[in-house]
Design a protein around this motif. Sequence first.
Motif, PDB file in Angstrom:
ATOM      1  N   PRO A  99       0.828  -1.214   0.000  1.00  0.00           N
ATOM      2  CA  PRO A  99       0.000   0.000   0.000  1.00  0.00           C
ATOM      3  C   PRO A  99       0.862   1.265   0.000  1.00  0.00           C
ATOM      4  N   ASP A 100       0.268   2.375  -0.369  1.00  0.00           N
ATOM      5  CA  ASP A 100       0.976   3.653  -0.404  1.00  0.00           C
ATOM      6  C   ASP A 100       1.320   4.080   1.028  1.00  0.00           C
ATOM      7  N   LEU A 101       2.623   4.299   1.297  1.00  0.00           N
ATOM      8  CA  LEU A 101       3.076   4.679   2.634  1.00  0.00           C
ATOM      9  C   LEU A 101       3.623   6.104   2.675  1.00  0.00           C
ATOM     10  N   THR A 102       3.352   6.886   1.661  1.00  0.00           N
ATOM     11  CA  THR A 102       3.896   8.246   1.627  1.00  0.00           C
ATOM     12  C   THR A 102       3.308   9.141   2.712  1.00  0.00           C
ATOM     13  N   GLY A 103       2.141   8.799   3.236  1.00  0.00           N
ATOM     14  CA  GLY A 103       1.525   9.650   4.252  1.00  0.00           C
ATOM     15  C   GLY A 103       1.911   9.330   5.678  1.00  0.00           C
ATOM     16  N   VAL A 104       2.819   8.358   5.887  1.00  0.00           N
ATOM     17  CA  VAL A 104       3.231   8.000   7.249  1.00  0.00           C
ATOM     18  C   VAL A 104       4.003   9.165   7.874  1.00  0.00           C
ATOM     19  N   THR A 105       3.619   9.545   9.087  1.00  0.00           N
ATOM     20  CA  THR A 105       4.269  10.660   9.775  1.00  0.00           C
ATOM     21  C   THR A 105       5.777  10.428   9.885  1.00  0.00           C
TER      22      THR A 105
ATOM     23  N   VAL B 276       7.882  10.276   7.354  1.00  0.00           N
ATOM     24  CA  VAL B 276       8.437   9.730   6.122  1.00  0.00           C
ATOM     25  C   VAL B 276       8.466  10.816   5.048  1.00  0.00           C
ATOM     26  N   ALA B 277       9.672  11.106   4.560  1.00  0.00           N
ATOM     27  CA  ALA B 277       9.815  12.104   3.499  1.00  0.00           C
ATOM     28  C   ALA B 277       9.984  11.458   2.132  1.00  0.00           C
ATOM     29  N   GLY B 278      10.375  10.184   2.122  1.00  0.00           N
ATOM     30  CA  GLY B 278      10.579   9.500   0.857  1.00  0.00           C
ATOM     31  C   GLY B 278      10.332   8.017   0.965  1.00  0.00           C
ATOM     32  N   VAL B 279       9.771   7.451  -0.107  1.00  0.00           N
ATOM     33  CA  VAL B 279       9.565   6.007  -0.217  1.00  0.00           C
ATOM     34  C   VAL B 279      10.392   5.555  -1.417  1.00  0.00           C
ATOM     35  N   VAL B 280      11.489   4.838  -1.131  1.00  0.00           N
ATOM     36  CA  VAL B 280      12.485   4.537  -2.156  1.00  0.00           C
ATOM     37  C   VAL B 280      12.478   3.045  -2.479  1.00  0.00           C
ATOM     38  N   HIS B 281      12.164   2.727  -3.713  1.00  0.00           N
ATOM     39  CA  HIS B 281      12.169   1.326  -4.117  1.00  0.00           C
ATOM     40  C   HIS B 281      13.605   0.869  -4.338  1.00  0.00           C
ATOM     41  N   ARG B 282      13.980  -0.285  -3.741  1.00  0.00           N
ATOM     42  CA  ARG B 282      15.354  -0.767  -3.791  1.00  0.00           C
ATOM     43  C   ARG B 282      15.528  -2.008  -4.659  1.00  0.00           C
ATOM     44  N   GLY B 283      14.460  -2.461  -5.273  1.00  0.00           N
ATOM     45  CA  GLY B 283      14.585  -3.600  -6.162  1.00  0.00           C
ATOM     46  C   GLY B 283      14.191  -4.916  -5.499  1.00  0.00           C
TER      47      GLY B 283
ATOM     48  N   VAL C  35      12.425   6.689   4.274  1.00  0.00           N
ATOM     49  CA  VAL C  35      13.497   7.576   4.721  1.00  0.00           C
ATOM     50  C   VAL C  35      12.923   8.901   5.201  1.00  0.00           C
ATOM     51  N   ASP C  36      13.710   9.608   6.043  1.00  0.00           N
ATOM     52  CA  ASP C  36      13.275  10.911   6.531  1.00  0.00           C
ATOM     53  C   ASP C  36      13.771  12.019   5.597  1.00  0.00           C
TER      54      ASP C  36
ATOM     55  N   VAL D 143       3.528   3.207  10.936  1.00  0.00           N
ATOM     56  CA  VAL D 143       3.429   2.429   9.700  1.00  0.00           C
ATOM     57  C   VAL D 143       2.237   1.481   9.767  1.00  0.00           C
ATOM     58  N   GLU D 144       2.067   0.831  10.920  1.00  0.00           N
ATOM     59  CA  GLU D 144       0.953  -0.116  11.055  1.00  0.00           C
ATOM     60  C   GLU D 144      -0.395   0.579  10.911  1.00  0.00           C
ATOM     61  N   LYS D 145      -0.502   1.772  11.454  1.00  0.00           N
ATOM     62  CA  LYS D 145      -1.756   2.516  11.338  1.00  0.00           C
ATOM     63  C   LYS D 145      -2.121   2.733   9.866  1.00  0.00           C
ATOM     64  N   LYS D 146      -1.102   3.082   9.072  1.00  0.00           N
ATOM     65  CA  LYS D 146      -1.333   3.294   7.639  1.00  0.00           C
ATOM     66  C   LYS D 146      -1.700   1.985   6.947  1.00  0.00           C
ATOM     67  N   LEU D 147      -1.007   0.902   7.303  1.00  0.00           N
ATOM     68  CA  LEU D 147      -1.308  -0.387   6.699  1.00  0.00           C
ATOM     69  C   LEU D 147      -2.714  -0.860   7.041  1.00  0.00           C
ATOM     70  N   ARG D 148      -3.106  -0.655   8.269  1.00  0.00           N
ATOM     71  CA  ARG D 148      -4.448  -1.081   8.688  1.00  0.00           C
ATOM     72  C   ARG D 148      -5.529  -0.300   7.944  1.00  0.00           C
ATOM     73  N   LYS D 149      -5.272   0.981   7.731  1.00  0.00           N
ATOM     74  CA  LYS D 149      -6.240   1.778   6.975  1.00  0.00           C
ATOM     75  C   LYS D 149      -6.405   1.257   5.553  1.00  0.00           C
ATOM     76  N   ALA D 150      -5.328   0.618   5.050  1.00  0.00           N
ATOM     77  CA  ALA D 150      -5.384   0.045   3.706  1.00  0.00           C
ATOM     78  C   ALA D 150      -5.935  -1.378   3.719  1.00  0.00           C
ATOM     79  N   GLY D 151      -6.341  -1.857   4.903  1.00  0.00           N
ATOM     80  CA  GLY D 151      -6.929  -3.186   5.005  1.00  0.00           C
ATOM     81  C   GLY D 151      -5.950  -4.293   5.303  1.00  0.00           C
ATOM     82  N   VAL D 152      -4.679  -3.957   5.535  1.00  0.00           N
ATOM     83  CA  VAL D 152      -3.667  -4.971   5.833  1.00  0.00           C
ATOM     84  C   VAL D 152      -3.726  -5.315   7.313  1.00  0.00           C
ATOM     85  N   ARG D 153      -3.610  -6.599   7.624  1.00  0.00           N
ATOM     86  CA  ARG D 153      -3.700  -7.051   9.005  1.00  0.00           C
ATOM     87  C   ARG D 153      -2.430  -7.805   9.416  1.00  0.00           C
TER      88      ARG D 153
END
Length: 501
Positions: free
Chosen positions: A20-26, A28-35, A124-125, A172-182
């Motif tokens: 899920p999109d984690l850009t809104g996590v308090t 977090v300034a960047g979401v960087v895909h590492r492969g 990352v911050d 992070v968990e709060k954001k995941l739960r909002k996206a339906g992840v358990r």
Amino acid sequence: MADTKREIERKYESLGGGLPDLTGVTGVAGVVHRGVAHLDATYHDTADERLTASKVTLRRRTGGSDAGWHLKFPVAPGVRDEIHAPLSDTLPDVLASLVRSRVRDAALLPVVRLRSDRDVTHLVDAEGRLLAEVSVDAVHAERLTGGGGEARWTEIEVELADGGDPAFLDKVEKKLRKAGVRPSASASKLARALEETAPRRERPSAPAGDPVTAGDHVLAYVRAQRDVIVELDPAVRRDTEDAVHRMRVATRRLRSTFKSFGEILAPAVTGPIADELKWLAGELGLERDREVLAARLTASLAEVPADLVRGPVGERLGSWARAEHSGAHGRILGILDSRRHLALLDTLDALIASPPLTKAAAKKPRKILAKAVKKDFRKVAALVEEAVELEPGTDRDVALHNARKKTKRTRYAAEAAEPALGKPAKTMIRSMKSLQSLLGEHQDSVMARQTLRELSAVAHAAGESAFTYGLLHEREAQRARRVEDELPAVWKKVKGAAADL
């Protein structure tokens, strides 16, 4: 060579739609895909899965940034200590020693192979510092024993960066739960793999119920102390702070339990085991006693005005403490690897599996457990009352030391009985703990004075002043006298608390 890392992570069930999109996590300034990394891990255990039963995992993994051998010990839910050793064909000795208390003579076998495609993302911050690594793992599990079996699943894993604040994982968990992840129902990939690939006949049974009889209560306490000894073995080997002391206490608790509850567990069987526990406690005590003395004398010296410190007292004390610790720890490692120690662990396992219960063990617990605690307390009372009648000196010191040992036994008996007796046992535990602390202060003073006499003799022989050692000796004597003056009033309170049992 092995490195240790504290791993703090959480696992979640994947929805099948990726991360899920984690850009809104308090924070977090960047979401960087590492492969994507391709990981291939083989987990090892005994045929009867002793490591798994202890929630310990041992694996050899290739792929990713940390290929090698990994040994993980549980610390708390979601927290494990991971010990990493370089990749090799066979299990490194340093890791083999850390599982010896659990494995003993049993062979370690490959039990599960996990191949995972790990899609890694870094949170990352604003300064680009890593806050957490988030991965989506597509897992293929193969059981390598029991006729095989396979399972596949996808999960999300969030691992906190080294030195990070665990509260960040809540965000992070709060954001995941909002996206339906358990959260995942399994504590680890290995646990899930074993469960999902096990033949139906091997599915875990329901846990045993609460203790009912007197024997149930005593055995529950015995089992708990056996577990502590086994679980602390790696910490003692790694020289973790307070590990030796805690293991020693567990051995004393076991030995005291056998002596206190001889009406429940046949002494003919437990007596020889108690002798071996006494041996182990004595070996562990050599290091622990020196640790306590070194800390006490160092703190006492720090309180002495500089103009009253004559000669290299601090340096001599520090050298004594370091030399004693180094030698003692090496000796303890030998004890833990000895056939005698491993045989003791096997004997404890056998006793728990087939306990030597007497007819009295089948009785209801309240009356018979209270009787045992009261019997131990009467022995404490006799020793304390004897000691207060003696003149200060060696005889009183010995009597107070014996009273302290019996106080510990009474406290441990009350601990075993507490689930059945409730508040009266809790009161007894508190009162015995306070008495033990007071008598322990007295015994520590006795041992400190003996050590100071030995150190002063060495200093004198080297041409150094013994003045400061004499000063510290007198201060210790004063501390002992204060304890002796306080004892009658404390004992009066203890007797009052014991009357309610």
